[in-house]
Scaffold this motif. Structure first.
Motif, PDB file in Angstrom:
ATOM      1  N   ASP A 113       0.698  -0.962   0.035  1.00  0.00           N
ATOM      2  CA  ASP A 113      -0.008   0.165  -0.050  1.00  0.00           C
ATOM      3  C   ASP A 113       0.782   1.114   0.019  1.00  0.00           C
ATOM      4  OD1 ASP A 113      -2.237   1.423   0.045  1.00  0.00           O
ATOM      5  OD2 ASP A 113      -2.983   0.993   2.032  1.00  0.00           O
ATOM      6  N   SER A 114       0.416   2.297   0.022  1.00  0.00           N
ATOM      7  CA  SER A 114       1.007   3.601  -0.126  1.00  0.00           C
ATOM      8  C   SER A 114       0.175   4.825   0.175  1.00  0.00           C
ATOM      9  CB  SER A 114       1.751   3.741  -1.580  1.00  0.00           C
ATOM     10  OG  SER A 114       0.599   3.768  -2.364  1.00  0.00           O
ATOM     11  N   GLU A 117      -2.155   5.822  -2.536  1.00  0.00           N
ATOM     12  CA  GLU A 117      -3.268   4.846  -2.744  1.00  0.00           C
ATOM     13  C   GLU A 117      -4.218   5.354  -1.576  1.00  0.00           C
ATOM     14  OE1 GLU A 117      -2.198   0.635  -3.843  1.00  0.00           O
ATOM     15  OE2 GLU A 117      -0.382   1.595  -3.071  1.00  0.00           O
ATOM     16  N   GLN A 118      -3.877   5.506  -0.378  1.00  0.00           N
ATOM     17  CA  GLN A 118      -4.771   5.781   0.740  1.00  0.00           C
ATOM     18  C   GLN A 118      -5.453   7.139   0.604  1.00  0.00           C
ATOM     19  OE1 GLN A 118      -1.761   6.192   3.981  1.00  0.00           O
ATOM     20  NE2 GLN A 118      -2.059   4.099   4.613  1.00  0.00           N
ATOM     21  N   GLN A 120      -6.302   8.136  -2.573  1.00  0.00           N
ATOM     22  CA  GLN A 120      -6.978   7.993  -3.714  1.00  0.00           C
ATOM     23  C   GLN A 120      -8.113   7.291  -3.326  1.00  0.00           C
ATOM     24  OE1 GLN A 120      -6.987   8.843  -7.617  1.00  0.00           O
ATOM     25  NE2 GLN A 120      -8.857   8.837  -6.481  1.00  0.00           N
ATOM     26  N   ARG A 121      -8.117   6.407  -2.130  1.00  0.00           N
ATOM     27  CA  ARG A 121      -9.237   5.701  -1.587  1.00  0.00           C
ATOM     28  C   ARG A 121     -10.156   6.603  -0.851  1.00  0.00           C
ATOM     29  NH1 ARG A 121      -5.556   1.400  -0.425  1.00  0.00           N
ATOM     30  NH2 ARG A 121      -5.273   1.959   1.742  1.00  0.00           N
ATOM     31  N   ASN A 157      -4.326   6.861 -11.558  1.00  0.00           N
ATOM     32  CA  ASN A 157      -5.491   6.056 -12.450  1.00  0.00           C
ATOM     33  C   ASN A 157      -5.990   6.800 -13.672  1.00  0.00           C
ATOM     34  OD1 ASN A 157      -4.992   4.097 -10.507  1.00  0.00           O
ATOM     35  ND2 ASN A 157      -6.755   4.708  -9.296  1.00  0.00           N
ATOM     36  N   ASP A 185      -0.801   2.913 -13.101  1.00  0.00           N
ATOM     37  CA  ASP A 185      -2.063   3.338 -12.201  1.00  0.00           C
ATOM     38  C   ASP A 185      -1.372   3.762 -10.904  1.00  0.00           C
ATOM     39  OD1 ASP A 185      -1.552   1.258 -10.456  1.00  0.00           O
ATOM     40  OD2 ASP A 185      -2.726  -0.265 -11.816  1.00  0.00           O
ATOM     41  N   ILE A 186      -2.182   4.100  -9.925  1.00  0.00           N
ATOM     42  CA  ILE A 186      -1.764   4.606  -8.716  1.00  0.00           C
ATOM     43  C   ILE A 186      -0.922   3.748  -7.729  1.00  0.00           C
ATOM     44  CG2 ILE A 186      -3.831   4.004  -7.265  1.00  0.00           C
ATOM     45  CD1 ILE A 186      -2.441   7.488  -7.254  1.00  0.00           C
ATOM     46  N   THR A 187      -1.129   2.461  -7.851  1.00  0.00           N
ATOM     47  CA  THR A 187      -0.248   1.460  -7.005  1.00  0.00           C
ATOM     48  C   THR A 187       1.213   1.705  -7.364  1.00  0.00           C
ATOM     49  OG1 THR A 187      -0.238  -0.252  -8.764  1.00  0.00           O
ATOM     50  CG2 THR A 187      -1.947  -0.421  -7.080  1.00  0.00           C
ATOM     51  N   CYS A 189       2.655   4.241  -6.819  1.00  0.00           N
ATOM     52  CA  CYS A 189       3.305   5.098  -5.638  1.00  0.00           C
ATOM     53  C   CYS A 189       3.906   4.353  -4.635  1.00  0.00           C
ATOM     54  CB  CYS A 189       1.760   5.511  -4.661  1.00  0.00           C
ATOM     55  SG  CYS A 189       0.845   6.927  -5.481  1.00  0.00           S
ATOM     56  N   ARG A 190       3.651   2.988  -4.669  1.00  0.00           N
ATOM     57  CA  ARG A 190       4.511   2.190  -3.560  1.00  0.00           C
ATOM     58  C   ARG A 190       6.071   2.343  -4.033  1.00  0.00           C
ATOM     59  NH1 ARG A 190       0.568  -3.122  -4.088  1.00  0.00           N
ATOM     60  NH2 ARG A 190      -1.188  -1.936  -3.673  1.00  0.00           N
TER      61      ARG A 190
END
Ligand SMILES: NC(=O)c1ccc[n+]([C@@H]2O[C@H](COP(=O)([O-])OP(=O)(O)OC[C@H]3O[C@@H](n4cnc5c(N)ncnc54)[C@H](OP(=O)(O)O)[C@@H]3O)[C@@H](O)[C@H]2O)c1
Length: 219
Positions: A113-114, A117-118, A120-121, A157, A185-187, A189-190
Motif C-alpha cells: 500500500d502507499s 493509494e490511501q 485516492q481511496r 489512475n 496506475d496509482i499503485t 506510488c509504492r
C-alpha cells in the motif's frame, strides 16, 4: 491559472513562489488562516501570493498540490474537504515519512500500500497524480540545477489528468515530456515512495540535495 497549494513548508514555498513568479494566482493553505509560515511566504512574494486554510486553498485551486507533512497528509486533506477536492487534479507530492523514532525516517505505509493509494481511496472523486516526490523541492521547480537528462516519475489512475500534469510540469518548471516517466496506475506510488529511504541515504552521503535519479534503458 488558479492554483491551490496545501502546505507551508519548503515544498509549498518552492512551488508557490515559482508559480507566482510565472504570473499564476496561488493560494497557500495551512491548518489555520494567517499562519506565521503562510504570512512569511506571502511577504516573500511581495503580497502577490494569497494565504488561507487548507479548505480555502483547495476551494480556490483549479489544480491542487499536496505538499503537506506526509504522516499527516490525510488529516490535512480532510481539513481541505472532500467537496473542495472533488473532480480536481491533486498533484500528490508528500511522502509518508515517519520521523517519530529519529533519523533515518521509516515509512508509515509501504510494500502492499502507499500514501498515494490511501489518499485516492479516501477521496475517490479526486484525480490523484503522484509526482515530484522523488527529488528535492529546488530540483522540482528547476530541473536544470541537475545537469543532463534525469526524470520526474508519476503515476495515477486518470490518464487525462496525467497528460495535463505532464503539460504543466513542462510549462511551469521546464520538465521535458521525454523526462517524465508514467508508471501507470496509482499503485505505482509504492515504488515511488519506497525510493525515499534510498534518497535519504544519498542525501546523507552527498551532504547536498541537488541530485536526481536517472533511468537509463538498454532495450
Ligand atoms: N523537502 C523536500 O524537498 C521534499 C521533496 C520531496 C517530497 N517532500 C515531501 O513534501 C511534503 C512537504 O514537505 P515540507 O518539508 O515542505 O513540509 P512539512 O514540514 O513536511 O509539512 C508542512 C505542512 O504540513 C502541515 N501539517 C503538519 N502537521 C500537520 C497535522 N498534524 N495536520 C495537518 N497538517 C499538518 C503543516 O500545516 P501548517 O501550515 O498548519 O503548519 C504544513 O502546511 C512532505 O511530505 C515531504 O516528505 C519534500
Amino acid at each position: 491559472m488558479k492554483i491551490g497549494i496545501l502546505g507551508t513548508g519548503m515544498v509549498g514555498n518552492a512551488i508557490g513562489t515559482k508559480l507566482v513568479q510565472m504570473g499564476h494566482q496561488v493560494t497557500m493553505g495551512s491548518r489555520t488562516a494567517g499562519s506565521d509560515a503562510g504570512k512569511e511566504w506571502q511577504k516573500s512574494t511581495g503580497g502577490k501570493g494569497q494565504i488561507g486554510t487548507f479548505a480555502d486553498a483547495a476551494g480556490f485551486g483549479e489544480i491542487i498540490f499536496d505538499c503537506t507533512n506526509g504522516a499527516n497528509s490525510i488529516t490535512a486533506l480532510r481539513q481541505a474537504g472532500a467537496a473542495n477536492l472533488r473532480g480536481r487534479i491533486l498533484i500528490q507530492v508528500s511522502n509518508p515519512l515517519d520521523f517519530s523514532k529519529g533519523m533515518p525516517p521509516s515509512l508509515t505505509v509501504c510494500n502492499t500500500d502507499s500514501l498515494g493509494e490511501q489518499i485516492q481511496r479516501e477521496f475517490p472523486d479526486t484525480r490523484v497524480v503522484k509526482a515530484l516526490n522523488t527529488m528535492n523541492c529546488r530540483v522540482m521547480v528547476e530541473p536544470s540545477l541537475v545537469p543532463g537528462d534525469h526524470q520526474v516519475i508519476m503515476c495515477g489512475n486518470d490518464a487525462a489528468a496525467k497528460a495535463e500534469v505532464t503539460k504543466h510540469l513542462g510549462a511551469w518548471f521546464g520538465w521535458k515530456p521525454g523526462n517524465v516517466i508514467d508508471l501507470g496506475d496509482i499503485t505505482g506510488c509504492r515504488g515511488m515512495e519506497m525510493l525515499l529511504p534510498l534518497w535519504m541515504r544519498l542525501y546523507g552521503m552527498y551532504g547536498d540535495p541537488t541530485f536526481n535519479f536517472q533511468v537509463v534503458r538498454g532495450g
